[in-house]
Design a protein around this motif. Structure first.
Motif, short mmCIF file in Angstrom:
data_model
loop_
_atom_site.label_atom_id
_atom_site.label_comp_id
_atom_site.label_asym_id
_atom_site.label_seq_id
_atom_site.Cartn_x
_atom_site.Cartn_y
_atom_site.Cartn_z
N UNK A 132 -3.85 -12.65 3.65
CA UNK A 132 -3.43 -13.66 2.68
C UNK A 132 -2.33 -14.54 3.26
N UNK A 133 -1.38 -13.94 3.94
CA UNK A 133 -0.29 -14.70 4.55
C UNK A 133 -0.85 -15.64 5.62
N UNK A 148 -10.97 -6.73 8.84
CA UNK A 148 -10.80 -5.32 8.47
C UNK A 148 -9.35 -4.89 8.70
N UNK A 149 -8.78 -5.32 9.80
CA UNK A 149 -7.38 -4.98 10.11
C UNK A 149 -6.43 -5.78 9.23
N UNK A 150 -6.60 -7.10 9.17
CA UNK A 150 -5.66 -7.97 8.46
C UNK A 150 -5.68 -7.77 6.94
N UNK A 151 -6.81 -7.33 6.40
CA UNK A 151 -6.85 -7.05 4.97
C UNK A 151 -6.39 -5.64 4.66
N UNK A 152 -6.42 -4.76 5.68
CA UNK A 152 -6.00 -3.38 5.49
C UNK A 152 -4.52 -3.15 5.76
N UNK A 153 -3.87 -4.10 6.39
CA UNK A 153 -2.43 -3.99 6.68
C UNK A 153 -1.67 -4.96 5.78
N UNK A 154 -0.45 -4.58 5.42
CA UNK A 154 0.36 -5.40 4.51
C UNK A 154 1.68 -5.79 5.14
N UNK A 155 2.42 -6.61 4.43
CA UNK A 155 3.76 -7.00 4.87
C UNK A 155 4.64 -5.77 5.01
N UNK A 156 4.47 -4.79 4.16
CA UNK A 156 5.25 -3.54 4.25
C UNK A 156 4.96 -2.83 5.57
N UNK A 157 3.73 -2.89 6.05
CA UNK A 157 3.40 -2.28 7.33
C UNK A 157 4.16 -2.97 8.48
N UNK A 158 4.25 -4.30 8.41
CA UNK A 158 4.99 -5.04 9.43
C UNK A 158 6.47 -4.68 9.42
N UNK A 159 6.99 -4.53 8.21
CA UNK A 159 8.42 -4.22 8.06
C UNK A 159 8.70 -2.75 8.28
N UNK A 160 7.66 -1.98 8.50
CA UNK A 160 7.74 -0.54 8.71
C UNK A 160 8.47 0.17 7.58
N UNK A 161 8.08 -0.18 6.37
CA UNK A 161 8.67 0.43 5.15
C UNK A 161 7.90 1.67 4.76
#
Length: 136
Positions: free
Chosen positions: A77-78, A123-136
């Motif tokens: 989405x981003x 598959x990767x970009x829809x399965x990962x979120x902003x939280x994953x990038x921020x390692x939350x």
């Protein structure tokens, strides 16, 4: 390759996610901490707000914050908001489809391979979120 604009969008979102418990974050703080040109960042955050990813508050204690939890915001989405199509060719794009002028899609090997590339990326970009990038 990701454009600088998209890289800056992700850097800003990571910063916001890592500091969300402090409330709204000023654009100037994000710009300074992540070394993003202020005017450029203003435009990026406005796009993300228009897309429903961020909200903003004016006045004292104001700034930008997430409309929804970072864990609910897919990277796809981003990327579509800031970058546009994820597909490498317009004839395989799901949201920005355009037929190629000089190609017959049904017999085009490039089209078939790029559909596989698009699907694997999504598959990767829809399965990962902003939280994953921020390692939350």
């Amino acid at each position: 390759m990701l454009s600088k604009k998209t890289q800056y969008a992700f850097k800003a979102l990571i910063y916001l996610a890592q500091h969300q418990e402090n409330g709204p974050v000023l654009i100037a703080e994000i710009s300074r901490k992540k070394n993003i040109p202020l005017k450029f960042l203003e435009n990026i955050l406005l796009e993300l707000k228009k897309a429903g990813i961020l909200e903003s508050k004016k006045g004292k204690g104001g700034g930008y914050f997430f409309k929804n939890p970072p864990s609910s915001i897919p990277l796809a989405k981003v990327m579509r908001t800031v970058e546009g199509p994820i597909a490498l060719l317009p004839c395989v794009s799901l949201n920005f489809y355009e037929k190629c002028k000089d190609c017959e899609e049904k017999i085009c090997g490039l089209n078939r391979v790029m559909i596989d590339v698009r699907d694997a990326s999504l598959k990767i970009l829809e399965g990962k979120t902003v939280a994953d990038l921020a390692m939350l």
